[in-house]
Enzyme design. Sequence first.
Site, PDB file in Angstrom:
ATOM      1  N   CYS A 128       0.814  -1.235   0.000  1.00  0.00           N
ATOM      2  CA  CYS A 128       0.000   0.000   0.000  1.00  0.00           C
ATOM      3  C   CYS A 128       0.839   1.272   0.000  1.00  0.00           C
ATOM      4  O   CYS A 128       0.338   2.346  -0.331  1.00  0.00           O
ATOM      5  CB  CYS A 128      -0.942   0.006   1.202  1.00  0.00           C
ATOM      6  SG  CYS A 128      -2.116  -1.350   1.186  1.00  0.00           S
ATOM      7  N   ASN A 141     -10.278   0.136   0.829  1.00  0.00           N
ATOM      8  CA  ASN A 141      -8.825   0.226   0.686  1.00  0.00           C
ATOM      9  C   ASN A 141      -8.426  -0.288  -0.698  1.00  0.00           C
ATOM     10  O   ASN A 141      -8.564  -1.478  -0.981  1.00  0.00           O
ATOM     11  CB  ASN A 141      -8.189  -0.615   1.809  1.00  0.00           C
ATOM     12  CG  ASN A 141      -6.667  -0.591   1.787  1.00  0.00           C
ATOM     13  OD1 ASN A 141      -6.066  -0.149   0.815  1.00  0.00           O
ATOM     14  ND2 ASN A 141      -6.068  -1.082   2.847  1.00  0.00           N
ATOM     15  N   HIS A 187      -3.257   7.304   3.278  1.00  0.00           N
ATOM     16  CA  HIS A 187      -3.695   6.002   2.793  1.00  0.00           C
ATOM     17  C   HIS A 187      -5.047   5.690   3.430  1.00  0.00           C
ATOM     18  O   HIS A 187      -5.259   5.946   4.615  1.00  0.00           O
ATOM     19  CB  HIS A 187      -2.659   4.945   3.178  1.00  0.00           C
ATOM     20  CG  HIS A 187      -3.073   3.560   2.808  1.00  0.00           C
ATOM     21  ND1 HIS A 187      -3.588   3.245   1.572  1.00  0.00           N
ATOM     22  CD2 HIS A 187      -3.077   2.406   3.528  1.00  0.00           C
ATOM     23  CE1 HIS A 187      -3.871   1.962   1.537  1.00  0.00           C
ATOM     24  NE2 HIS A 187      -3.582   1.427   2.708  1.00  0.00           N
TER      25      HIS A 187
HETATM   26  N1  COA Z   1     -18.084  -8.325  10.808  1.00  0.00           N
HETATM   27  C1  COA Z   1     -18.411  -8.577  12.085  1.00  0.00           C
HETATM   28  N2  COA Z   1     -17.506  -8.915  13.009  1.00  0.00           N
HETATM   29  C2  COA Z   1     -16.232  -8.999  12.625  1.00  0.00           C
HETATM   30  C3  COA Z   1     -15.819  -8.738  11.316  1.00  0.00           C
HETATM   31  C4  COA Z   1     -16.801  -8.392  10.395  1.00  0.00           C
HETATM   32  N3  COA Z   1     -16.533  -8.128   9.110  1.00  0.00           N
HETATM   33  N4  COA Z   1     -14.485  -8.879  11.246  1.00  0.00           N
HETATM   34  C5  COA Z   1     -14.058  -9.225  12.464  1.00  0.00           C
HETATM   35  N5  COA Z   1     -15.127  -9.305  13.296  1.00  0.00           N
HETATM   36  C6  COA Z   1     -15.147  -9.650  14.699  1.00  0.00           C
HETATM   37  C7  COA Z   1     -13.954 -10.460  15.116  1.00  0.00           C
HETATM   38  O1  COA Z   1     -14.181 -11.836  14.843  1.00  0.00           O
HETATM   39  C8  COA Z   1     -13.889 -10.188  16.614  1.00  0.00           C
HETATM   40  O2  COA Z   1     -14.818 -11.016  17.261  1.00  0.00           O
HETATM   41  P1  COA Z   1     -14.424 -11.691  18.680  1.00  0.00           P
HETATM   42  O3  COA Z   1     -14.138 -10.538  19.598  1.00  0.00           O
HETATM   43  O4  COA Z   1     -15.648 -12.456  19.019  1.00  0.00           O
HETATM   44  O5  COA Z   1     -13.222 -12.523  18.372  1.00  0.00           O
HETATM   45  C9  COA Z   1     -14.416  -8.766  16.710  1.00  0.00           C
HETATM   46  O6  COA Z   1     -15.085  -8.481  15.483  1.00  0.00           O
HETATM   47  C10 COA Z   1     -13.340  -7.753  16.932  1.00  0.00           C
HETATM   48  O7  COA Z   1     -12.308  -8.066  16.047  1.00  0.00           O
HETATM   49  P2  COA Z   1     -11.012  -7.186  15.940  1.00  0.00           P
HETATM   50  O8  COA Z   1     -10.158  -7.801  14.883  1.00  0.00           O
HETATM   51  O9  COA Z   1     -10.436  -6.952  17.270  1.00  0.00           O
HETATM   52  O10 COA Z   1     -11.693  -5.835  15.426  1.00  0.00           O
HETATM   53  P3  COA Z   1     -11.046  -4.448  15.172  1.00  0.00           P
HETATM   54  O11 COA Z   1     -11.793  -3.419  15.869  1.00  0.00           O
HETATM   55  O12 COA Z   1      -9.545  -4.458  15.346  1.00  0.00           O
HETATM   56  O13 COA Z   1     -11.326  -4.257  13.606  1.00  0.00           O
HETATM   57  C11 COA Z   1     -10.186  -4.405  11.535  1.00  0.00           C
HETATM   58  C12 COA Z   1     -10.817  -5.167  12.686  1.00  0.00           C
HETATM   59  C13 COA Z   1      -9.592  -5.397  10.563  1.00  0.00           C
HETATM   60  C14 COA Z   1     -11.254  -3.583  10.867  1.00  0.00           C
HETATM   61  C15 COA Z   1      -9.078  -3.460  12.087  1.00  0.00           C
HETATM   62  O14 COA Z   1      -8.242  -4.176  12.968  1.00  0.00           O
HETATM   63  C16 COA Z   1      -8.255  -2.837  11.027  1.00  0.00           C
HETATM   64  O15 COA Z   1      -8.736  -2.084  10.206  1.00  0.00           O
HETATM   65  N6  COA Z   1      -6.935  -3.101  11.026  1.00  0.00           N
HETATM   66  C17 COA Z   1      -6.046  -2.566  10.053  1.00  0.00           C
HETATM   67  C18 COA Z   1      -6.125  -3.370   8.822  1.00  0.00           C
HETATM   68  C19 COA Z   1      -5.530  -2.661   7.647  1.00  0.00           C
HETATM   69  O16 COA Z   1      -5.544  -1.475   7.568  1.00  0.00           O
HETATM   70  N7  COA Z   1      -5.021  -3.418   6.701  1.00  0.00           N
HETATM   71  C20 COA Z   1      -4.550  -2.923   5.466  1.00  0.00           C
HETATM   72  C21 COA Z   1      -3.143  -2.566   5.541  1.00  0.00           C
HETATM   73  S1  COA Z   1      -2.687  -1.625   4.157  1.00  0.00           S
END
Ligand code: COA
Length: 331
Positions: free
Chosen positions: A118, A288, A258
């Site tokens: 990215c 993204n 980004h």
């Molecule tokens: N819908 C509903 N629930 C979801 C889900 C979805 N699409 N994706 C994950 N969950 C759940 C998980 O299973 C977890 O459940 P649990 O607590 O029972 O295990 C819960 O939501 C929380 O998950 P978590 O991963 O801690 O959520 P978060 O607040 O960190 O959000 C992301 C997840 C991926 C959105 C976030 O971590 C993020 O954006 N990270 C950066 C990723 C990124 O930018 N990547 C690209 C790099 S260029």
Amino acid sequence: MSPPQPLARITGTGRYLPDRVLTNADLERMVDTSDAWIRERTGIHERRIADDETDATVMGARAAEAALEKAGVRARELDAIIVTTATPDRFLPITSCEIQAAIGASRRCFAFDLQAACTGFLYALTMAEGQIAAGRAEKILIVSTEKMSTIVDWDDRATCILFGDGAGAVVVEPSANGEGILSSHHRSDGDLAELIRRQAGGARLPLTPERLRDREHMVQMAGPAVFKSAVRAMSRASLRVVRAAGWSAGEIDILVPHQANARIIESTARYARVPMERVFVNLHRYGNISSATIPVGLDEAVEDGRIRPGTNLLMTAFGAGLTWGAVAMRW
Ligand code: COA
């Protein structure tokens, strides 16, 4: 790093987004998720998905043609083409050569792909700046084109909700009047390589029926760990380039970050001391698009008048690697 001479500036921007919209409601029918969860945790409402005929080359060529037209540069005048993509159409030949042919650039031009996930667009901008400063090129096209829909696992709700397809492009040329790239800062950390990865399909783990069945060739991500690294990396890099450019925080007219997650953008802006009304966000519409997010954002911000001649522009990105960086530029 202080800027080399002459400065390198962006003289034209372009974008291509596929027509097909995939909404959060559509995703509710595909995986166990909800529109409310996706909006609240990511800020994304919908993303674009390219059809089978619209590959990275097609999208990249469309964005490139738009950028060339706005710059008033003909494809055959180009000295170099740099393409950033996490989704090359083929492993060989490189996508930049395919785009070179698609837009009718001449054989005098050299074309190469740059892989920094990215962060690719910002790395490419700095590579273009170096070529211009060294006097080796005067008209450089950067194309960031991503068909992320082909590498995300559509059964993995933690990743498939995040990404979309599209392409952005810019033309970079020397500048004589003090506008252009004022400072840039890039870093990477291979110790964090496992946070975002595609395990299979490369030289280490060639594709086998078992690996395909287990979707090892798709994107896997440790979301929360990436989140924390992203905020820290982008805000520190931003503060550095702003200081090196000789700006105070109040002198930043617009931050184009980004577009990965609205909460990442908000935290980064807060640490970099940029109020949200001066932050460009189109994540809700596109998700993204990997390295294409910043050039697509630049094109939209120029079009709606938020970037004009003289605008102090800050850009920052992070991605798999991990890689990250920031660039300060006077438009
Ligand atoms: N819908 C509903 N629930 C979801 C889900 C979805 N699409 N994706 C994950 N969950 C759940 C998980 O299973 C977890 O459940 P649990 O607590 O029972 O295990 C819960 O939501 C929380 O998950 P978590 O991963 O801690 O959520 P978060 O607040 O960190 O959000 C992301 C997840 C991926 C959105 C976030 O971590 C993020 O954006 N990270 C950066 C990723 C990124 O930018 N990547 C690209 C790099 S260029």
